[in-house]
Design an enzyme around this catalytic site. Structure first.
Site, PDB file in Angstrom:
ATOM      1  N   GLU A 115       0.846  -1.199   0.000  1.00  0.00           N
ATOM      2  CA  GLU A 115       0.000   0.000   0.000  1.00  0.00           C
ATOM      3  C   GLU A 115       0.879   1.246   0.000  1.00  0.00           C
ATOM      4  OE1 GLU A 115      -3.565  -0.442   2.360  1.00  0.00           O
ATOM      5  OE2 GLU A 115      -3.360   1.618   3.087  1.00  0.00           O
ATOM      6  N   ASP A 140       0.049   5.338   0.631  1.00  0.00           N
ATOM      7  CA  ASP A 140      -1.076   6.137   1.112  1.00  0.00           C
ATOM      8  C   ASP A 140      -0.836   7.636   1.075  1.00  0.00           C
ATOM      9  OD1 ASP A 140      -2.414   3.808   1.868  1.00  0.00           O
ATOM     10  OD2 ASP A 140      -1.728   3.904   3.936  1.00  0.00           O
ATOM     11  N   GLU A 150      -3.283  10.179   3.090  1.00  0.00           N
ATOM     12  CA  GLU A 150      -4.463  10.209   3.957  1.00  0.00           C
ATOM     13  C   GLU A 150      -4.543  11.563   4.651  1.00  0.00           C
ATOM     14  OE1 GLU A 150      -5.043   5.706   5.528  1.00  0.00           O
ATOM     15  OE2 GLU A 150      -3.234   6.706   6.232  1.00  0.00           O
ATOM     16  N   THR A 210       1.501  10.438   4.842  1.00  0.00           N
ATOM     17  CA  THR A 210       1.989   9.563   3.775  1.00  0.00           C
ATOM     18  C   THR A 210       2.481   8.279   4.428  1.00  0.00           C
ATOM     19  OG1 THR A 210       4.260  10.419   3.875  1.00  0.00           O
ATOM     20  CG2 THR A 210       2.700  11.556   2.425  1.00  0.00           C
ATOM     21  N   ASN A 211       2.293   7.163   3.722  1.00  0.00           N
ATOM     22  CA  ASN A 211       2.673   5.886   4.324  1.00  0.00           C
ATOM     23  C   ASN A 211       2.994   4.889   3.225  1.00  0.00           C
ATOM     24  OD1 ASN A 211       3.213   4.011   6.310  1.00  0.00           O
ATOM     25  ND2 ASN A 211       1.155   4.031   7.202  1.00  0.00           N
ATOM     26  N   ILE A 215       4.687  -3.220   9.121  1.00  0.00           N
ATOM     27  CA  ILE A 215       5.515  -2.054   9.426  1.00  0.00           C
ATOM     28  C   ILE A 215       4.972  -0.846   8.674  1.00  0.00           C
ATOM     29  CG2 ILE A 215       7.860  -1.147   9.461  1.00  0.00           C
ATOM     30  CD1 ILE A 215       7.382  -3.733  11.085  1.00  0.00           C
ATOM     31  N   GLY A 216       4.469   0.134   9.404  1.00  0.00           N
ATOM     32  CA  GLY A 216       4.088   1.398   8.796  1.00  0.00           C
ATOM     33  C   GLY A 216       5.302   2.291   8.652  1.00  0.00           C
ATOM     34  N   TRP A 270      -7.837   5.918  15.850  1.00  0.00           N
ATOM     35  CA  TRP A 270      -6.442   6.370  15.736  1.00  0.00           C
ATOM     36  C   TRP A 270      -6.226   7.655  14.933  1.00  0.00           C
ATOM     37  CZ3 TRP A 270      -4.296   6.837  10.873  1.00  0.00           C
ATOM     38  CH2 TRP A 270      -4.946   6.164   9.827  1.00  0.00           C
ATOM     39  N   ARG A 276      10.100   3.365  17.857  1.00  0.00           N
ATOM     40  CA  ARG A 276      10.056   2.350  16.802  1.00  0.00           C
ATOM     41  C   ARG A 276      11.234   1.388  16.909  1.00  0.00           C
ATOM     42  NH1 ARG A 276       6.608   3.717  12.472  1.00  0.00           N
ATOM     43  NH2 ARG A 276       7.141   1.602  11.798  1.00  0.00           N
TER      44      ARG A 276
END
Length: 300
Positions: free
Chosen positions: A121, A123, A125, A139-140, A152-153, A217, A292
């Site tokens: 994906e 993104d 958003e 952004t991802n 993992i994002g 979230w 992280r």
């Protein structure tokens, strides 16, 4: 004490002038990137490139503008007619003002329907907000994961140098085998290079858009939820652009570039514009988050 009196009189005025100067500098926006990748891609209508995916009763096409909305009964989403292995993917979007906490308006690439639980994906958003705070553009990049805690994002979040509720602005993803570039009004805000196959999405994806309730979230980690006394929550899309290599297209298809060069990377002028955005408007970078596990994000 005439000089002291003059100072007392002038100090607030000088502060006001200084504040206006700072605001004016900020309002000018980033330096010109010197190149407009969007100008190389023809606009299409919604029906030429997309179809409804869910919530058809919450979706309307009027001339060249798609409107989707969320209320207490449903949101809505749409999907490209074709799947792509690279391309330029963009639309002009106008967001709803006021209380939009918990609501996400999005434009993203995904292959979740082909690889459920193991998908890729990319993104863009828009994270809804409270009236006293700006929207956050998230952004991802996901690689072979589902967003359920096992993946993992790679989030980078930005505020914008304009009010995205006042007018349409162009948002785009350039994805090719070398890199992913996120663009706002042709200004690169993030470059995600392919450093290894394990950290880069390579399987074909569709382009999607949606508006939905992500209260757990979306806004300040779920502190503020969607409040349906403010419904409907509306997202407007126009100036759709789809240009690139379809999954079933010829092997000779050349993927697009975000820069004036046919190769990957950005020009010096584009890098300067991106650095300005990241210096002034970047509000979260996963690579700099001490919470992280950095063994899981080797690209950092």
């Amino acid at each position: 004490m005439p000089s002291y009196s003059i100072f007392l009189f002038m100090a607030p005025l000088l502060y006001l002038i200084l504040s206006l100067m700072i605001a004016s500098i900020s309002a000018q926006g980033p330096p010109s990137p010197g190149y407009s990748p969007s100008s190389k891609i023809n606009s299409i209508t919604f029906d030429q490139g997309f179809r409804n995916l869910w919530g058809p009763q919450h979706q309307k096409v009027d001339q060249d503008t798609l409107t989707i909305w969320l209320d207490s009964s449903s949101g809505s989403g749409f999907k490209s007619l074709q799947t792509y292995r690279s391309g330029y993917f963009g639309a002009a979007v106008k967001l709803q003002p006021g209380y939009t906490a918990g609501v996400i308006t999005s434009l993203y690439l995904s292959n979740n329907e082909d690889y459920p639980g193991n998908h890729d994906e990319i993104d863009i958003e828009f994270l809804g907000t409270t009236p006293d705070k700006p929207y956050t553009l998230q952004t991802n990049v996901y690689v072979k994961g589902s967003g359920d805690g096992t993946i993992i994002g790679r989030e980078m979040k930005f505020h914008l140098w304009f009010d995205p509720t006042q007018d349409y602005h162009n948002y785009a993803i350039v994805w090719n085998p070398s890199e992913i570039i996120f663009l706002v009004d042709d200004v690169p805000i993030r470059r995600y290079p392919r450093k290894s196959d394990a950290t880069f999405p390579l399987r074909p994806m569709y382009l999607y858009g949606s508006i939905w309730d992500a209260s757990p979230w979306a806004t300040e980690d779920g502190k503020y939820k969607a409040d349906y006394q403010y419904q409907p929550f509306i997202g407007k899309y126009t100036n759709f652009k789809l240009g690139g290599c379809t999954a079933n297209g010829p092997a000779s298809c050349r993927p697009p570039s975000a820069s004036p060069y046919s190769s990957s990377g950005l020009s010096g002028q584009q890098y300067s514009a991106m650095e300005w955005v990241q210096k002034n408007y970047l509000v979260y970078n996963y690579c700099q988050d001490p919470k992280r596990d950095h063994t899981l994000i080797p690209e950092c």
